[in-house]
Design an enzyme around this catalytic site. Sequence first.
Site, mmCIF file in Angstrom:
data_model
loop_
_atom_site.group_PDB
_atom_site.id
_atom_site.type_symbol
_atom_site.label_atom_id
_atom_site.label_comp_id
_atom_site.label_asym_id
_atom_site.label_seq_id
_atom_site.Cartn_x
_atom_site.Cartn_y
_atom_site.Cartn_z
ATOM 1 N N ASP A 1 5.002 25.992 133.292
ATOM 2 C CA ASP A 1 3.636 26.375 133.649
ATOM 3 C C ASP A 1 3.015 25.400 134.635
ATOM 4 O O ASP A 1 1.918 25.643 135.140
ATOM 5 C CB ASP A 1 2.757 26.434 132.401
ATOM 6 C CG ASP A 1 3.002 27.696 131.578
ATOM 7 O OD1 ASP A 1 3.931 28.454 131.923
ATOM 8 O OD2 ASP A 1 2.271 27.911 130.596
ATOM 9 N N TYR B 1 -5.483 14.850 129.538
ATOM 10 C CA TYR B 1 -4.662 16.063 129.590
ATOM 11 C C TYR B 1 -3.200 15.755 129.276
ATOM 12 O O TYR B 1 -2.520 16.500 128.563
ATOM 13 C CB TYR B 1 -4.811 16.676 130.976
ATOM 14 C CG TYR B 1 -4.377 18.119 131.120
ATOM 15 C CD1 TYR B 1 -4.085 18.922 130.022
ATOM 16 C CD2 TYR B 1 -4.284 18.693 132.394
ATOM 17 C CE1 TYR B 1 -3.705 20.240 130.171
ATOM 18 C CE2 TYR B 1 -3.903 20.024 132.558
ATOM 19 C CZ TYR B 1 -3.611 20.784 131.449
ATOM 20 O OH TYR B 1 -3.234 22.092 131.603
ATOM 21 N N SER C 1 -2.560 15.559 125.589
ATOM 22 C CA SER C 1 -2.572 16.885 124.964
ATOM 23 C C SER C 1 -1.274 17.641 125.206
ATOM 24 O O SER C 1 -0.876 18.484 124.399
ATOM 25 C CB SER C 1 -3.746 17.702 125.504
ATOM 26 O OG SER C 1 -4.979 17.087 125.200
ATOM 27 N N ARG D 1 11.344 25.140 135.773
ATOM 28 C CA ARG D 1 10.589 26.369 135.564
ATOM 29 C C ARG D 1 9.637 26.082 134.413
ATOM 30 O O ARG D 1 10.051 25.855 133.278
ATOM 31 C CB ARG D 1 11.507 27.546 135.240
ATOM 32 C CG ARG D 1 12.425 27.941 136.375
ATOM 33 C CD ARG D 1 13.198 29.220 136.067
ATOM 34 N NE ARG D 1 12.314 30.399 136.134
ATOM 35 C CZ ARG D 1 12.000 31.163 135.094
ATOM 36 N NH1 ARG D 1 12.476 30.887 133.889
ATOM 37 N NH2 ARG D 1 11.207 32.219 135.240
ATOM 38 N N ASP E 1 -16.734 11.325 129.987
ATOM 39 C CA ASP E 1 -15.668 10.895 130.885
ATOM 40 C C ASP E 1 -15.612 11.753 132.144
ATOM 41 O O ASP E 1 -15.245 11.269 133.218
ATOM 42 C CB ASP E 1 -14.319 10.942 130.157
ATOM 43 C CG ASP E 1 -14.149 9.784 129.175
ATOM 44 O OD1 ASP E 1 -14.875 8.782 129.312
ATOM 45 O OD2 ASP E 1 -13.292 9.885 128.286
ATOM 46 N N GLY E 2 -15.973 13.032 132.039
ATOM 47 C CA GLY E 2 -15.974 13.892 133.216
ATOM 48 C C GLY E 2 -16.933 13.407 134.278
ATOM 49 O O GLY E 2 -16.608 13.389 135.474
#
EC number: 2.7.1.23
Length: 309
Positions: free
Chosen positions: A193, A206, A209, A191, A89-90
């Site tokens: 990541d 992503y 996940s 706030r 897929d990348g």
Amino acid sequence: MGINLKVSRPKAGSNINMSNTFHTIGLIGKPNHKGTTLTLKRLHHWLSMQGYKVLVEERVAGELGPQVQSVDLLEIGEQCDLAIVVGGDGNMLGAARVLARFSVGVIGVNRGNLGFLTDLPPDSFEEALSKVLEGEFEIEQRFLLEAEVHRHGELKSSNTAVNEAVLHPGKIAYMIEFEVYIDDKFMYSQRADGIIISTPTGSTAYSLSAGGAILTPNLSAVILVPMFPHTLSCRPIVVDAASIIKLVVSPHNSDNLEVSCDGHVHLSVLPGDEIIIKRSQETLRLVHPKGHNYFHVLRTKLGWGSKLF
């Protein structure tokens, strides 16, 4: 929810429909990968023997020998009726961000792991691909996202994403502060990541996940998924794909940040910048063998239970 996709203006020789036959086929793959090279060689020989004009992307052309016609990715988009991407897929994502500018159809041969976007098996692609070349195929249109970084009212950088655009602190994870607006309406401050803004195509990557829902490809929607938010009440949210999403980065963030498009392209972000994420006018035209079943793909790739009766 319906989907209203704008397709880029067709280029000469690359307007696909069920009554057309393919004439020029492009081959794309992962460089310096033994399995990919073997599949590309088989494809090139097999297609050439059937009389197709075959163009090979320049990064892998040298591995197939001096007899192949080498072109860049833009030329494949301009000249080919069909592009075959060999890899995972990348590799498909990297090619798709360029090929979505054109009307060329794209099909994948899986040489990666899960392969949500690559339908054909590498060791037995001939039967399925023969049917596709004979006209037994379906075209599925996938919209892209466009990410823009604005600084003091000036556009500094932009790129597109097939899967997702992600605001994050870069190589070392730490808490960042930002505000989220939908169509200029304040939604929340955060706030965390970072935050993932995903298309339906990216909802099995992503975003999944990080706890996001799976969106079926026909939905005109995007999902916003916070990454490790410093609150118990913040959850992923799905919004209309026509929405303009604005992320305002707090000036109190101490370090430089990034917006990553499909994990391949990284846009630099400074404290105080604004990131605009919206639906792109570019559309990826995925070609599937006739009878393609998205839920069969999910069941196979994610290990869902099969029918009981």
